[in-house]
Scaffold this motif. Sequence first.
Motif, short mmCIF file in Angstrom:
data_model
loop_
_atom_site.label_atom_id
_atom_site.label_comp_id
_atom_site.label_asym_id
_atom_site.label_seq_id
_atom_site.Cartn_x
_atom_site.Cartn_y
_atom_site.Cartn_z
N GLN A 1 33.51 54.90 14.43
CA GLN A 1 33.66 55.35 13.05
C GLN A 1 32.78 56.56 12.78
N ARG A 2 31.58 56.54 13.34
CA ARG A 2 30.61 57.62 13.07
C ARG A 2 31.08 58.94 13.67
N SER B 1 20.62 60.29 9.76
CA SER B 1 20.81 59.15 8.86
C SER B 1 20.84 59.66 7.43
N THR C 1 33.44 60.66 11.42
CA THR C 1 32.79 61.41 10.34
C THR C 1 32.42 62.82 10.83
N TYR C 2 31.94 62.92 12.09
CA TYR C 2 31.67 64.25 12.65
C TYR C 2 32.97 65.05 12.76
N TRP D 1 29.98 54.24 18.17
CA TRP D 1 30.19 55.60 17.66
C TRP D 1 31.54 55.79 17.00
N CYS E 1 16.41 58.54 12.73
CA CYS E 1 17.40 57.46 12.81
C CYS E 1 16.77 56.25 13.48
N THR F 1 19.54 50.76 8.42
CA THR F 1 20.13 49.81 9.37
C THR F 1 19.54 48.40 9.29
N ILE G 1 24.51 61.62 8.88
CA ILE G 1 25.48 60.75 9.55
C ILE G 1 24.70 59.86 10.51
N LEU G 2 24.79 58.57 10.27
CA LEU G 2 24.01 57.63 11.07
C LEU G 2 24.44 57.68 12.54
N ASN G 3 23.46 57.70 13.44
CA ASN G 3 23.77 57.64 14.87
C ASN G 3 24.45 56.33 15.24
N GLY G 4 25.27 56.37 16.25
CA GLY G 4 25.78 55.14 16.86
C GLY G 4 25.02 54.89 18.15
#
Length: 487
Positions: A465-466, A218, A469-470, A463, A382, A407, A248-251
């Motif tokens: 969008q997230r 996060s 990012t990865y 996940w 997270c 969140t 990067i925030l987890n999904g």
Amino acid sequence: MIRVLFATSEVYPLVKTGGLADVSASLPEALCRLEYDVQILLPGYPDAVKAARKAGSRRKARFQLGQYNVSLWQTRLPGTAVTLWLVDCPPLFDRPGDPYKNEEGKDWWDNAHRFELFGKVGAMIAMGEAGLTWRPDLVHCNDWQTGLIPVFLEAYQDRPGTVFTIHNLAYQGLFSHETFRALGLPDSLWSLEQLEFYGQLSFIKGGLVFSDRITTVSPTYAREIQSPEFGSGLDGLLRHRQHALSGILNGIDTRVWNPAEDPELAFHYGRDHLKNKAQCQANLQQELGLEVNGGPLLGFIGRLVDQKGVDWMLSVMPALLEQGCQFVILGSGEDRYEEPLKQLARTWPGQMSLTLGYNEGLSHRITAGCDLFLMPSRFEPCGLNQMYSLRYGTIPVVHGVGGLADTVQDPQDVGIDKANGFVFTGASAESLLATVNRALQVFDKRKQWRRLQENGMAIDYSWKQRARTYGDLYQGILKDRDQQQLD
Ligand code: ADP
């Protein structure tokens, strides 16, 4: 297509002690959907090898590593198209139960050897030396158990890119100097700038020092771990590497966690048809022997350890029980928390339920059946449970740290029209109690409560969008490495 070896010590549903397992299943799957060729590497725990054999999987390579015979089994992560490699080495991994501890709850005496071998195999696959036809462009390491992979790869000019993700900085893989010697690691690694940490060998430092990039789960935790308060002694190193570090925030897996289709629930509901949530609550109360009374029902699921703020929760429970609140607790952990919880459950039958142990199905029914979900964590990289709760219309009350701060939005900060839960910032039981009481006042105003539920249920926690990012991060690492090789 970018090829990624995703090395992890847990993956749902094969082996799970916490959030790492959930992420290790759902992130690779989301990346595969985005056309990345992500393949998971997991130690060959007995259940995983058994599942692979049953699925008709094949042994693809066999080699000797020191005194050990190692085989690589190629299989699929159950229920997905994601390739999973199992490092089969029975003397090290064919042990029942928890992946890190024996039946008495003590760490296996040879954990350093187990995860050094795992790291060596990861590095061999990365360098095309394990006898497989597949070779990754990038290795994604997760937590201390994979920390030696970037160390072993450092020796090679033409190594793949590396990224190391911190799922919890408090677990560092610390071992004695004798263990360092027994592993036969080069003496040059025994320094403050490398693997030594206050006289001990630190596996996690391998990942933090030698990876091209570091991520954590996060944005707030990425900032927090650069401070002495949250840095677990590694904040200096993380500040030093701040340009390589991002959050990067987890999904979450929105198919496994979907109140409209969840097979663990007898009744289903969604954002625009919330009525059945009350049925889920009544069912849960019946299942656990609580009075069916319309709540407020407060839930907690998780490891009963210091990190999770169980002591704060224990100190506020008597007052809230007196006020007529019900509690459902599911978890396991330290005796100093289990014992007082047992005592409370004995004192308040019909009003408090305690289930010690791990129970995936019950965790879904609690998430659906509660009104409020407590996460008073002292720190929380997270956190997944608050996202599961938000998706199930269960209002989280959280400590404003790490991913919880990223969140959950409190009406006091953003107004009721945008809020989805309650956040306390003072790190104390008093602050938790005041915030639960504030939440209970809104609980009595049905329209406002409904607004909070709808706001939480409207957010996209997937996940999709997230994972992008990865993907961008992977591409950035490979671009940098190409540039370095040209220079
Ligand atoms: P952590 O990884 O620190 O334990 P997270 O919130 O990131 O915490 O993830 C914990 C995961 O484990 C969640 O999926 C949670 O629902 C699950 N979990 C934890 N304890 C239990 C339990 N006793 N029974 C069922 N699921 C549990």
